[in-house]
Write a protein that holds these residues in place. Sequence first.
Motif: not given
Length: 919
Positions: A170-173, A365-368
């Motif tokens: 998960d890119p957010t995690l 990932w970059w945005r989060t």
Amino acid sequence: MYSVIREQIRLRDNALRQSETLMEYKRLFLKHPSHLRHTKNSSAAAGGDENNDAGGADANGGDGLLSVFVSLLADPLSRTGSSRTDADHLTIELVLHLFRNLLCADPIMKGSAEASHRAAVLHQELISLFERELVLDVLLVLSQEMEARENAQYNLLLMEILHHLFRGQDPTLVATSLLRRSAPTARSSNKGAVAGSATAPQTQKPHATGGALTSLLQMERQQLAANATARHSHFGGTLVSRRPDGKQSYISAGALGSGMDDKAGGTVSSSIMPARRRNRKAEPFVGAAGSLAYHTRSGAAATTDAGAVTLRTQRSLHRFCSSFVSRCYGPVMKSLKNEFRRDSVRLEDGDKVIFFRIVWFFFQWWRTYRLEGGGKVAETEDKTAVGQLIFTMDVFTFNLVFTSTDTFYQHKKHPDLMQAVALYQEMMQLLTAMYHSEDVTEHVMALGLMDRIFYNADPIDRLPKLLSRWVPGTYTREYLCDLVELCHTTLTLLETNAKYCVEGGSEEAARVDSKKKDANAKQKNDAIARMNAIAAEFDFTSYFARKIVSQHAVLLYTRLLSQYRTNVPRISDRIAAFFVRLSRVEVSTADDDAEFEEGDEEVKIKLKTSTLEPLLWNIQTIMVLGSILNDSHLKNDPESASILSFASVIIRHYARAAQDNPMLHVESLIKHQNAHRFCESVTNLYVTDEVRMMVERDRLLDGMIEDDKEHEQHEQQQEERVEHGISVNARRTAAIEAQAARADISDDEGEVEFGVDGTDEIEGARERIEEKAKKIKISNKTLTEEEREKHEERRKKMAELAQKRKEKAAAENKDKGEDTATEATSDDMVATTEDDGTGSAPKRTREESSEAGEGADNDAVPAVPVDEDDAPKAAKRIKKTAAEGDDDSDDEMFGGTDTVIAKKPAASTINWDDDSDED
């Protein structure tokens, strides 16, 4: 047929053996003694000390089995250009394929949830091992030089490695891994202990692993109890499950049997039992309830309960992403885009989806991490919004995504479509960040992309199509969350730009440094002004009301709102914002009070201002809003205050409208195709513009009928007055003719007898007869053809009678001299005054007068004054005029007169007054 079955069995057995072989190699590399001695140090680093993770591989790393393969790449990668030989290329390719095969190894038949979890943990530990053995560093070195000719052939292989490296992550995690600490739950700690017991050193003390051994014994007892319920658990063989995309999946019958009633717990394992076929309308979503942390509420996501192994892997991937985006993203993505741009023969069917998956992972990932404050690098010298991600924020990438959505939808590749839409949503998020960026270059690029996507004559926007193509029971909940996020981001961006362009701000020129007065700065300002002028013509309200809003879109949002317990509060706020925006769109405006005059309120129908809010008054939305208001858990949740307020307002408006129009309860059960017409009719109690036009038409028709009646009555009155005037005129004309006849009989040659009463009555009658004559002229204009013919016949008869009288008078007065002309003239006067019975004196034309004159040998002469002393002189003048043959004498005498009145003057003078009004 038998041979075909045997061939399928052989292929299945080969696939299973190959999968097991790859898994054994994967375990072999992971459990190699050279790698095990670093497990304890890495576990301690992942336990909570974030500083130990910042340096990547520890000091003791790099001397394991994988480091040997990494060292094989040192010399080949050091040679560039023509100095690199074919042997070097072969070595690089073999080592990269080894890394790819290790990452892609995954069991075909997972059997149970425990087997799937063990495979996932094994994959995560391999990623951590790659970081310790410098495999990820070698990939970064190779990616930096991807634009070189000698490295271009490895771009697709590197893409596959990145795909398997990010698989199941998960890119957010990953972006927030540095902010979280290991806090495993009971289930994750037990599973982590099982997986870690195989890799733990055998020299550990018993008291250090007491909890792990207890959980292991308990798991073994549960498996024995489950297996005791089935005799020959693997006797059932393997089942083949066909997916909608045409692929097959294998399910073990023994694994299905292991999910029977658990004697120890007395529960049924719902994750192992085969899923029943559900109704598509009842279950609008497919797949797991919560798989991504970005769209799922905290505690409901399946990947949030991360243990030590998962957290260590996420931090390893986070460090790799930071290095890759800063140094390698641009070269790798440009090389891959060239392959897709040329439609290279090296591309396979699934490469486009793999490319979308990698770009989506880096974007989110970059945005989060950078834009939403998920990391600790918010305050940096770099003021750019997207960094090197701008290499995939171009028109080619947008076109590739848009065309792929159409292709995937036509071929019913729903998983691929969901991945493309997820990337589309992230690209619009970064486009918004570029629009608000402080960097002038990024802002200008954002305006250019918006101009091509939305403002162009042939826009390539796919949002309206994606909303209309959604079907319940086909897509996942995450796909619908992506659609809602995409719609909200697009509408917000377009509305912001529309307001700025309408206001006519000139801040774009101020963005350019005042010191730069070169041609490039001027050209950039001109381009910005041109794009703003085009954007100012864009009708945002029409775009939203005509292309986005529909009954289907309201149903889509309602379906997602029904998952409010699983959705993150941000999704509920997006849905409420969409519904509020929808409720404010005006379909028709209210009538102005100034248009209604006094007394018109009873005739005209006044309409109200109607909006699109009645679209929310459907049974599905009302039921969902009612469940939200009745949920006791949301009342104490501060994050749910906005959705609670919105639900109460909509229900109150619906109840108020239903009191005035009870038919709303029936309308809420019907799906309306024409949304604007439905909202307008419901708001105005089914009184539309068509009904108003019908009422206005009836009103005008009634008015016309009344006007016609009044006109007919007026004409009748006029006709009665004219007929009365004609009768009076006829009587008076008859009296005048009678008097003229008596004057002919009189012995007095110089007088014309008009009556006993003198001339006073005749003078008053003359004025009244002239008024009636005018009315008679008007009535003569309306005569029919038959009446005109009768009128002409009467006129001819009168002319003949006058001619005969002239001849008779000429014969009798032949010897009298002067009196003959006077008497003939008197006879002509009487003939012209004769009435034909209609009350109007007929007119004589010039031709009739001339004919009458010729018949009488031009004896008719105009009237002249006569005195007793001057009679001989007057007779000579009359004879002279007759001898000259004046043809106009009759015209002077009759001169278009309708009525000739002779009055007796005091000086014994005969005067002929004519009315020269034209017919």
